[in-house]
Write an enzyme that holds these catalytic residues in place. Structure first.
Site, PDB file in Angstrom:
ATOM      1  N   ARG A  87      35.614   9.218  40.680  1.00 20.17           N
ATOM      2  CA  ARG A  87      36.282   8.546  39.549  1.00 20.17           C
ATOM      3  C   ARG A  87      35.713   7.152  39.282  1.00 20.17           C
ATOM      4  O   ARG A  87      36.449   6.211  38.985  1.00 20.17           O
ATOM      5  CB  ARG A  87      37.792   8.430  39.780  1.00 20.17           C
ATOM      6  CG  ARG A  87      38.533   9.738  39.841  1.00 20.17           C
ATOM      7  CD  ARG A  87      38.488  10.503  38.516  1.00 20.17           C
ATOM      8  NE  ARG A  87      39.411  11.622  38.557  1.00 20.17           N
ATOM      9  CZ  ARG A  87      39.118  12.808  39.095  1.00 20.17           C
ATOM     10  NH1 ARG A  87      37.935  13.028  39.627  1.00 20.17           N
ATOM     11  NH2 ARG A  87      40.023  13.772  39.086  1.00 20.17           N
ATOM     12  N   GLU A 120      43.932   4.336  38.702  1.00 19.60           N
ATOM     13  CA  GLU A 120      42.793   5.066  38.152  1.00 19.60           C
ATOM     14  C   GLU A 120      42.507   4.703  36.683  1.00 19.60           C
ATOM     15  O   GLU A 120      41.378   4.340  36.362  1.00 19.60           O
ATOM     16  CB  GLU A 120      43.041   6.578  38.337  1.00 19.60           C
ATOM     17  CG  GLU A 120      41.777   7.379  38.508  1.00 19.60           C
ATOM     18  CD  GLU A 120      41.166   7.717  37.185  1.00 19.60           C
ATOM     19  OE1 GLU A 120      40.085   7.179  36.905  1.00 19.60           O
ATOM     20  OE2 GLU A 120      41.755   8.495  36.428  1.00 19.60           O
ATOM     21  N   SER A 152      46.241  11.526  36.323  1.00 18.44           N
ATOM     22  CA  SER A 152      46.510  10.893  37.629  1.00 18.44           C
ATOM     23  C   SER A 152      46.499   9.382  37.460  1.00 18.44           C
ATOM     24  O   SER A 152      45.524   8.818  36.972  1.00 18.44           O
ATOM     25  CB  SER A 152      45.429  11.269  38.638  1.00 18.44           C
ATOM     26  OG  SER A 152      45.425  12.647  38.863  1.00 18.44           O
TER      27      SER A 152
HETATM   28  N1  EPU Z   1      51.312  17.199  45.918  1.00 18.02           N
HETATM   29  C1  EPU Z   1      52.623  17.124  46.283  1.00 18.02           C
HETATM   30  N2  EPU Z   1      53.505  16.596  45.401  1.00 18.02           N
HETATM   31  C2  EPU Z   1      53.132  16.148  44.174  1.00 18.02           C
HETATM   32  C3  EPU Z   1      51.781  16.231  43.801  1.00 18.02           C
HETATM   33  C4  EPU Z   1      50.879  16.755  44.699  1.00 18.02           C
HETATM   34  O1  EPU Z   1      52.992  17.506  47.380  1.00 18.02           O
HETATM   35  O2  EPU Z   1      54.002  15.685  43.432  1.00 18.02           O
HETATM   36  C5  EPU Z   1      50.355  17.825  46.845  1.00 18.02           C
HETATM   37  C6  EPU Z   1      49.943  19.213  46.313  1.00 18.02           C
HETATM   38  O3  EPU Z   1      50.825  20.206  46.706  1.00 18.02           O
HETATM   39  C7  EPU Z   1      48.570  19.385  46.901  1.00 18.02           C
HETATM   40  C8  EPU Z   1      48.032  17.961  46.952  1.00 18.02           C
HETATM   41  O4  EPU Z   1      49.145  17.082  46.897  1.00 18.02           O
HETATM   42  O5  EPU Z   1      48.658  19.879  48.204  1.00 18.02           O
HETATM   43  C9  EPU Z   1      47.060  17.663  45.832  1.00 18.02           C
HETATM   44  O6  EPU Z   1      47.698  17.852  44.569  1.00 18.02           O
HETATM   45  P1  EPU Z   1      46.946  18.468  43.310  1.00 18.02           P
HETATM   46  O7  EPU Z   1      46.206  19.701  43.687  1.00 18.02           O
HETATM   47  O8  EPU Z   1      47.903  18.553  42.187  1.00 18.02           O
HETATM   48  O9  EPU Z   1      45.803  17.419  42.968  1.00 18.02           O
HETATM   49  P2  EPU Z   1      45.781  15.833  43.038  1.00 18.02           P
HETATM   50  O10 EPU Z   1      45.031  15.422  44.264  1.00 18.02           O
HETATM   51  O11 EPU Z   1      47.126  15.277  42.860  1.00 18.02           O
HETATM   52  C10 EPU Z   1      43.467  15.654  41.846  1.00 18.02           C
HETATM   53  C11 EPU Z   1      42.883  14.895  40.693  1.00 18.02           C
HETATM   54  C12 EPU Z   1      43.293  15.541  39.373  1.00 18.02           C
HETATM   55  C13 EPU Z   1      42.778  16.971  39.374  1.00 18.02           C
HETATM   56  C14 EPU Z   1      43.361  17.719  40.583  1.00 18.02           C
HETATM   57  C15 EPU Z   1      42.774  19.094  40.722  1.00 18.02           C
HETATM   58  C16 EPU Z   1      42.618  12.584  41.341  1.00 18.02           C
HETATM   59  C17 EPU Z   1      43.113  11.180  41.228  1.00 18.02           C
HETATM   60  N3  EPU Z   1      43.317  13.516  40.717  1.00 18.02           N
HETATM   61  O12 EPU Z   1      44.879  15.511  41.760  1.00 18.02           O
HETATM   62  O13 EPU Z   1      42.660  14.832  38.329  1.00 18.02           O
HETATM   63  O14 EPU Z   1      43.118  17.649  38.177  1.00 18.02           O
HETATM   64  O15 EPU Z   1      43.049  16.993  41.798  1.00 18.02           O
HETATM   65  O16 EPU Z   1      41.453  18.996  41.160  1.00 18.02           O
HETATM   66  O17 EPU Z   1      41.596  12.808  41.988  1.00 18.02           O
HETATM   67  C18 EPU Z   1      42.954  13.004  36.819  1.00 18.02           C
HETATM   68  O18 EPU Z   1      42.015  12.465  37.383  1.00 18.02           O
HETATM   69  O19 EPU Z   1      43.570  12.466  35.855  1.00 18.02           O
HETATM   70  C19 EPU Z   1      43.421  14.296  37.303  1.00 18.02           C
HETATM   71  C20 EPU Z   1      44.488  14.914  36.787  1.00 18.02           C
END
Ligand code: EPU
Length: 341
Positions: free
Chosen positions: A163, A334, A238
Site C-alpha cells: 500500500r 491507509e 480499509s
Molecule cells: N477480521 C475479523 N474481524 C473483522 C475484520 C477482519 O476478525 O472485522 C479477520 C478476518 O476474519 C480475517 C482477517 O481478519 O481472518 C483478515 O480480514 P480480511 O480477509 O477481510 O482482510 P483484511 O486484512 O481486513 C485486506 C486488505 C483489503 C483486501 C483484503 C482481501 C489491507 C489494509 N486491506 O483486508 O484491502 O480487500 O485484505 O485481500 O491490506 C483496501 O485496501 O482498502 C482493502 C479493502
C-alpha cells in the site's frame, strides 16, 4: 479547459465528507498536461483526484484540485508470452478489470471491485486476495507537474511496497499519472491461496478447471458480502494498514491472544490482521458522533451521515490509541490525508 472556483467535493470522495476546494479543473485528455501546469502556477498547492476512494479530505482545501477523467483502453503490445494492456488514468479500475477478463486478458481477476481509478491504482499499490498491482505492473506514463516533463516509469522506478509507492510519498500534486500499462502473461495461473477463495464453493467445485471469470465473480461476491458500497454508506475501504511486526513481537502477542490472525512474510516478519484486532477490541459496529466502524468489517470506517474529516479523525485516533494500549501495536492510516494542517 473549464476551471471552477470554489467547488464542492462532497460527491467526489467516497467517504462523502463535506469539503470545498478553492479551485477545480477536469483533466479529460492527456494532452492537457502542459496547460494544467500553467494553471497550477496560480495556486500554492495542487491535488490530483481520481475516484476519491482513498482520501480523507479536510473541509477547506486551499488548492487547485485536478480531477482525472481521461478514458480509453488499448492493447499496446502482444508477444508469444504476454499482453501489455494500457489504460488511461481516468478509467474506473473495476470496469478496466472486467474489460480485460472479457477480452481473455486474464490476471487481474483477484483485484475485481476495488473502487477508484486506474491512475490511482499504482499510488497505493492496490492489492486484494493474494495479488498486488506491482505483480502485474509493466510501466506508466506520468506528467511531472514540478519539472514539466513527461516521464515513463518502470516498476523499479515506482518504489512499490505494501500500500505504498513513490507517488504516495512525493509531495501531493507532483505526479499526474496519465496512462498505466499492465503485463498479463498468457500462461495464466489462478491465485487461490487466500482463505476466502479456498473456501468458496464454486471455486472448490471447479478445481483444476477454474476460470478467471469464476475468480472475478467470487471476489465480487466476497467483497460485496463484507465491504460497504460507498454509494450507500460512505467509506474509503480499509482505513488502516495491516501492521507488520517482528517474529518476536508476534510470538509475544500469540501468548496472550491465541486466536490472533497473522500472515508470515517472506522476510520472517508477520503482518497482523488489523481488522481482527479492532474487532476483538469491541469496535465493530460502534459509532462516535457521525463516524462509525462498519458492522461486517472492522477495518472499514464509515460516514454514518454528515461526518466531516474531524469526526473520522477522532474515531481513528480513539481506535489507534486503544489498539496501542491493548496490543502494543501502532496502526497506520491507509487513506491519504488532504488539506490537513
Ligand atoms: N477480521 C475479523 N474481524 C473483522 C475484520 C477482519 O476478525 O472485522 C479477520 C478476518 O476474519 C480475517 C482477517 O481478519 O481472518 C483478515 O480480514 P480480511 O480477509 O477481510 O482482510 P483484511 O486484512 O481486513 C485486506 C486488505 C483489503 C483486501 C483484503 C482481501 C489491507 C489494509 N486491506 O483486508 O484491502 O480487500 O485484505 O485481500 O491490506 C483496501 O485496501 O482498502 C482493502 C479493502
Amino acid at each position: 479547459m473549464l476551471h471552477v472556483i470554489d467547488q464542492d467535493l462532497t460527491s467526489f470522495n467516497t467517504l462523502g465528507l463535506r469539503s470545498h476546494a478553492r479551485a477545480f479543473v477536469r483533466c479529460e485528455s492527456a494532452d492537457q498536461a502542459q496547460a494544467l501546469s500553467d494553471l497550477a502556477d496560480d495556486y500554492r498547492h495542487v491535488f490530483i483526484l481520481g475516484g476519491g476512494s482513498n482520501v480523507v479530505l479536510a473541509p477547506e482545501l486551499d488548492c487547485l484540485v485536478i480531477k482525472v477523467e481521461t478514458a480509453g483502453v488499448r492493447l499496446l503490445r502482444e508477444t508469444d508470452d504476454e499482453w501489455i494492456v494500457e489504460a488511461q488514468a481516468g478509467e474506473r479500475w473495476h470496469d478496466f478489470v472486467e474489460h480485460c477478463i472479457a477480452q481473455g486478458w486474464n490476471g487481474l481477476e483477484n483485484l475485481a471491485l476495488i473502487p477508484g481509478t486506474v491512475g490511482a491504482a499504482p499510488v497505493q499499490n492496490i492489492g486484494a486476495y493474494g495479488v498486488e498491482l506491482d505483480q502485474r505492473f509493466h510501466s506508466l506514463v506520468a506528467w511531472d507537474m514540478r519539472d514539466r516533463r513527461l516521464v515513463e516509469m518502470a516498476a523499479q522506478d515506482c518504489g512499490f511496497l505494501y500500500r505504498n509507492s513513490v507517488f504516495k510519498q512525493a509531495e501531493q500534486g507532483r505526479w499526474l499519472i496519465l496512462q498505466v500499462r499492465l503485463c498479463l502473461p498468457k500462461a495464466w495461473r489462478p491465485v487461490l491461496n487466500y482463505p476466502d477463495l479456498q473456501r468458496h464453493p464454486v471455486l472448490q467445485a471447479a478445481g483444476e478447471r477454474v476460470t478467471a471469470r469464476q475468480i472475478f465473480d467470487a471476489v465480487c461476491e466476497i467483497r460485496q458480502g463484507k465491504l460497504p458500497d460507498p454509494a450507500i454508506l460512505g467509506n474509503a475501504g480499509s482505513f488502516f494498514k495491516n501492521p507488520v511486526v517482528t517474529a518476536t513481537a508476534y510470538e509475544g502477542l500469540k501468548k496472550t491472544h491465541s486466536d490472533l490472525v497473522a500472515y508470515p512474510q517472506p522476510d520472517g516478519t508477520y503482518k497482523l490482521a488489523a481488522g481482527w484486532m479492532i474487532d476483538h477490541a469491541g469496535w465493530k459496529g460502534s459509532r462516535m458522533g457521525a463516524a462509525g466502524v462498519h458492522e461486517r468489517q472492522a477495518l472499514v470506517l464509515v460516514n454514518g451521515g454528515g461526518a466531516n474529516a474531524g469526526d473520522i479523525a477522532a474515531l481513528a485516533d480513539a481506535i489507534t490509541a486503544d489498539i496501542a494500549a491493548r496490543f502494543g501495536v501502532e496502526l497506520e492510516q491507509e487513506p491519504v490525508k488532504v488539506g490537513w494542517a
